[in-house]
Design a protein around this motif. Structure first.
Motif, PDB file in Angstrom:
ATOM      1  N   ALA A  34      -7.904  -1.394 -13.375  1.00  0.00           N
ATOM      2  CA  ALA A  34      -7.986  -0.599 -12.182  1.00  0.00           C
ATOM      3  C   ALA A  34      -9.479  -0.229 -11.778  1.00  0.00           C
ATOM      4  CB  ALA A  34      -7.318   1.013 -12.551  1.00  0.00           C
ATOM      5  N   LEU A  38     -10.798  -1.305  -8.309  1.00  0.00           N
ATOM      6  CA  LEU A  38     -11.543  -0.405  -7.445  1.00  0.00           C
ATOM      7  C   LEU A  38     -12.734  -1.111  -6.779  1.00  0.00           C
ATOM      8  CD1 LEU A  38     -12.148   2.505  -6.482  1.00  0.00           C
ATOM      9  CD2 LEU A  38     -13.264   3.025  -8.613  1.00  0.00           C
ATOM     10  N   TYR A  41     -11.301  -3.439  -3.929  1.00  0.00           N
ATOM     11  CA  TYR A  41     -10.473  -2.975  -2.615  1.00  0.00           C
ATOM     12  C   TYR A  41     -11.469  -1.731  -2.121  1.00  0.00           C
ATOM     13  CZ  TYR A  41      -7.173  -6.514  -3.460  1.00  0.00           C
ATOM     14  OH  TYR A  41      -6.733  -7.716  -3.661  1.00  0.00           O
ATOM     15  N   VAL A 140      -0.925  -3.043 -10.092  1.00  0.00           N
ATOM     16  CA  VAL A 140      -1.776  -2.112  -9.497  1.00  0.00           C
ATOM     17  C   VAL A 140      -2.332  -2.440  -8.122  1.00  0.00           C
ATOM     18  CG1 VAL A 140      -3.839  -0.741  -9.866  1.00  0.00           C
ATOM     19  CG2 VAL A 140      -2.672  -1.266 -11.648  1.00  0.00           C
ATOM     20  N   GLN A 141      -2.499  -3.799  -7.762  1.00  0.00           N
ATOM     21  CA  GLN A 141      -2.931  -4.253  -6.723  1.00  0.00           C
ATOM     22  C   GLN A 141      -1.933  -4.124  -5.532  1.00  0.00           C
ATOM     23  OE1 GLN A 141      -5.622  -8.095  -6.016  1.00  0.00           O
ATOM     24  NE2 GLN A 141      -4.699  -8.273  -8.135  1.00  0.00           N
ATOM     25  N   LEU A 144      -1.347  -0.359  -4.739  1.00  0.00           N
ATOM     26  CA  LEU A 144      -2.624   0.123  -3.935  1.00  0.00           C
ATOM     27  C   LEU A 144      -2.354  -0.372  -2.570  1.00  0.00           C
ATOM     28  CD1 LEU A 144      -5.053   1.629  -3.530  1.00  0.00           C
ATOM     29  CD2 LEU A 144      -6.167  -0.601  -4.187  1.00  0.00           C
ATOM     30  N   SER A 181      -3.893  -5.626   3.301  1.00  0.00           N
ATOM     31  CA  SER A 181      -3.090  -4.523   2.439  1.00  0.00           C
ATOM     32  C   SER A 181      -1.737  -5.064   2.537  1.00  0.00           C
ATOM     33  CB  SER A 181      -3.421  -3.408   2.680  1.00  0.00           C
ATOM     34  OG  SER A 181      -4.595  -2.943   2.516  1.00  0.00           O
TER      35      SER A 181
END
Length: 444
Positions: A34, A38, A41, A140-141, A144, A181
């Motif tokens: 994470a 951060l 991104y 996680v990517q 998000l 995204s």
């Protein structure tokens, strides 16, 4: 001591091969990826009004956490494989910053290149080395990216773009970031559907929803990048639970359906993409400008073996700093290969191409199971994006997804491929004839 017959061993191959038990995910396994994400991104969403209360810059917060992790691993005496190629590539980038006197843009570009961008590559090498963390790095990517894409559809107000089309994007961000995204979700979901063994229908549905969001942004780079990434995984990834022919046919069907539903749209972001697909680029100002940027950057390369220095393309016009094509704001050619070769020289450009080729080749070889396949697709997706938009520092996620190739590990929980199964059968027969006792965990 009795021998295990080949017949008994061959029968056991009908069930999943016994594998080591995966360790339980810890809180640190979630926190470390994470922090890296951060750093990669934060620029996509930190300008959103909902985050105006945050007292620190999220990009630098991610950088601080990532740097702390990298230093902790280094002081622990562990230097991961792949560190040498990354540092060697950045060493070739250094003369362009030392030998040339850059302007303000070039100075800022060089500073970011040797700090945040380099840290993005090293962060994945040092901190995302285990299979557990690589899975979480993907998860996680995707989560998000899905949140950001959903935010672009639900909370952002469409804005009249220069072409006169209403395009959606996340407030405080832009259409390219929102398109990237959504495109990341498209790539991940469809690859999971093609290579995974569970929830394929759900992955196809989520992928279709993300495709709609991607088209709604009107950004064409992510559409092109997603198409190439999915085609690369379908055609070139090793065989998995789904045959290569089926994967190619499935991706071709998805592409046809996307074209079929978009071709009749005349407005919004989807209409902008449809007009490019149907009418080409002859009437499109953005595409024509980009082609002009590429031609001007390409014209610099033959006469400058050592490059013109970081930010040098911004100073080509008669008015220093006026940008490419003499237009302020066009400081880079929107193609990382042309940019690096023109500004850092032929050697650096060639080395970067070799570095990326070796990384993609390694990822492709490991893409027989879902998570490594998604990592391969993400690397292709981000690389294509960097070839049509942004400068060398814009896509830190590209440098991370390329660097992680050197530490990517196979997913040992997957069934062996047909080729691996045949090889193991032959080996079992050979060993049994040599009077070697086979234990239950030999295939692991």
């Amino acid at each position: 001591m009795s021998l295990m017959s080949p017949g008994r061993y061959l029968g056991e191959l009908e069930t999943p091969v016994p594998q080591p038990i995966a360790r339980v995910r810890s809180l640190r396994d979630y926190a470390v990826p994470a922090a890296v994400i951060l750093l990669l991104y934060a620029g996509y969403f930190k300008g959103n009004p909902l985050l105006s209360w945050v007292p620190v810059d999220l990009t630098f917060l991610g950088a601080a956490l990532t740097l702390a992790g990298v230093l902790a691993v280094t002081f622990g005496g562990t230097i991961p494989r792949g560190t040498g190629p990354v540092l060697a590539l950045w060493a070739l980038f250094m003369p362009a910053a030392i030998l040339h006197a850059p302007g303000s843009y070039g100075h800022q570009k060089a500073v970011y290149l040797f700090t945040l961008t380099l840290l993005s590559a090293l962060g994945t090498l040092f901190l995302v080395r285990s299979a557990v963390r690589q899975e979480l790095f993907v998860i996680v990517q995707v989560v998000l990216a899905a949140v950001l894409a959903g935010g672009a559809l639900l909370s952002a107000h469409p804005q009249l773009a220069a072409e006169g089309t209403d395009r959606v994007f996340l407030a405080g961000s832009n259409t390219i970031a929102s398109g990237n995204s959504a495109g990341l979700v498209v790539v991940a979901c469809f690859i999971f559907a093609l290579t995974g063994q569970r929830r394929r229908s759900l992955m196809f549905i989520l992928g279709a929803a993300a495709t709609a969001a991607m088209f709604a942004t009107g950004s064409r780079g992510p559409v092109l990048a997603a198409a190439i990434a999915l085609a690369a995984v379908a055609a070139f990834a090793p065989a998995s639970g789904v045959s290569r022919a089926f994967r190619v046919a499935a991706i071709a069907l998805v592409a046809f359906l996307a074209w079929y539903f978009v071709r009749g749209v005349s407005g919004g972001g989807a209409g902008r993409i449809a007009s490019t697909l149907l009418a080409g680029s002859s009437q499109d100002t953005s595409t024509q400008t980009r082609l002009g940027l590429w031609r001007e950057a390409w014209s610099v390369i033959p006469g400058h073996f050592w490059g013109i220095g970081w930010g040098g393309l911004n100073d080509l016009s008669a008015l220093n700093g006026a940008g490419l094509l003499g237009q302020p704001g066009l400081a880079y050619p929107h193609d990382i290969f042309l940019e690096v070769t023109a500004e850092a020289g032929w050697i650096a450009g060639a080395a970067m191409i070799v570095y990326m080729w070796c990384a993609l080749r390694r990822l492709r070889g490991l893409a027989a199971s879902p998570y490594p396949a998604v990592l391969f697709g993400m690397a292709v997706f981000n690389l294509v994006n960097s070839a049509v938009s942004g400068d060398i520092n814009s896509y830190r996620c590209m440098w991370a997804s390329i660097a992680i190739a050197w530490v990517t590990v196979p997913n040992w929980r997957q069934m062996p491929t047909p080729g691996q199964r045949d090889a193991r059968i032959s080996e079992a027969i050979r060993l049994s004839r040599d009077d070697v006792v086979l234990d239950e965990g030999w295939c692991g």
